[in-house]
Design a protein around this motif. Sequence first.
Motif, PDB file in Angstrom:
ATOM      1  N   GLN A   1      -5.093  -1.528  -1.234  1.00 43.29           N
ATOM      2  CA  GLN A   1      -4.716  -0.648  -2.821  1.00 43.29           C
ATOM      3  C   GLN A   1      -4.034  -0.038  -2.654  1.00 43.29           C
ATOM      4  N   SER A   2      -3.871   0.790  -1.500  1.00 48.73           N
ATOM      5  CA  SER A   2      -2.960   1.805  -1.804  1.00 48.73           C
ATOM      6  C   SER A   2      -1.300   1.202  -1.776  1.00 48.73           C
TER       7      SER A   2
ATOM      8  N   LYS B   1       3.249   2.231   3.216  1.00 51.80           N
ATOM      9  CA  LYS B   1       3.752   2.381   2.369  1.00 51.80           C
ATOM     10  C   LYS B   1       5.335   1.747   1.300  1.00 51.80           C
TER      11      LYS B   1
ATOM     12  N   ARG C   1       0.328   5.409   7.157  1.00 46.25           N
ATOM     13  CA  ARG C   1       0.236   4.836   6.190  1.00 46.25           C
ATOM     14  C   ARG C   1       1.797   4.671   5.153  1.00 46.25           C
TER      15      ARG C   1
ATOM     16  N   LEU D   1       0.887  11.641   1.864  1.00 53.26           N
ATOM     17  CA  LEU D   1      -0.519  10.639   1.089  1.00 53.26           C
ATOM     18  C   LEU D   1       0.260  10.657   0.410  1.00 53.26           C
ATOM     19  N   LYS D   2       0.342  12.697  -1.114  1.00 53.13           N
ATOM     20  CA  LYS D   2       0.847  11.978  -2.290  1.00 53.13           C
ATOM     21  C   LYS D   2       2.230  12.226  -1.730  1.00 53.13           C
TER      22      LYS D   2
ATOM     23  N   ARG E   1      -1.015  -0.613  -5.304  1.00 55.72           N
ATOM     24  CA  ARG E   1       0.001   0.736  -5.569  1.00 55.72           C
ATOM     25  C   ARG E   1       1.666   1.010  -6.081  1.00 55.72           C
ATOM     26  N   SER E   2       2.058   1.454  -4.707  1.00 56.67           N
ATOM     27  CA  SER E   2       3.033   1.324  -4.266  1.00 56.67           C
ATOM     28  C   SER E   2       4.003   0.367  -4.970  1.00 56.67           C
TER      29      SER E   2
ATOM     30  N   SER F   1      -8.872  -1.068   3.230  1.00 60.95           N
ATOM     31  CA  SER F   1      -8.855   0.282   2.777  1.00 60.95           C
ATOM     32  C   SER F   1      -6.998   0.312   2.879  1.00 60.95           C
ATOM     33  N   ALA F   2      -5.886  -0.014   2.933  1.00 58.56           N
ATOM     34  CA  ALA F   2      -4.996  -0.120   3.123  1.00 58.56           C
ATOM     35  C   ALA F   2      -4.271  -0.745   1.883  1.00 58.56           C
TER      36      ALA F   2
END
Length: 160
Positions: A134-135, A98, A94, A21-22, A138-139, A131-132
């Motif tokens: 916000q991620s 992204k 994920r 994920l990072k 950010r991307s 859930s996805a």
Amino acid sequence: MEALEQRTKFLMAEFSFVPGLKVGSQLLLSMGKLYVKQKSTDKKTYYRCRKWGKSLGCPGSGYICAEDLRFHLFPPEIHTCLDNELTAAELKLRTKLKAKAEEAHSDLSIIYHDITANEDPNLLAKLPYSSAKQSLKRSRSKLFPSGVRDPPDVERYLES
């Protein structure tokens, strides 16, 4: 004594690397379990279970030997964590989401629904849009100046 005996028996298993994920991180996937890099020497690179530092402290571990490039691991029964197969699929999903959010300029909900259309319902239960979202935001925010996040603002930015 039996636990010690079991811990000294290594299996050799096939493995692959999956994106974490990072940004830029990689996890080792072998026999449905995810491992993170612990340390390296000239001859070996050691890995431990992704759940190693969590509250349960899973003792699963292994190493890759530079000579044969195979993953030598303790038997999967030594893992105290739950099965990670769904977690590996979740990480892959994920990562796909992204990447698409960074390259496509359409609404995030459209991107999510396009990519997840043919996915396993159990996987989608673990990664709902709420859930996805916000991620993905950010991307996408890394691509545009501050204040340009909503679809109309993105369109105006791209047209200018």
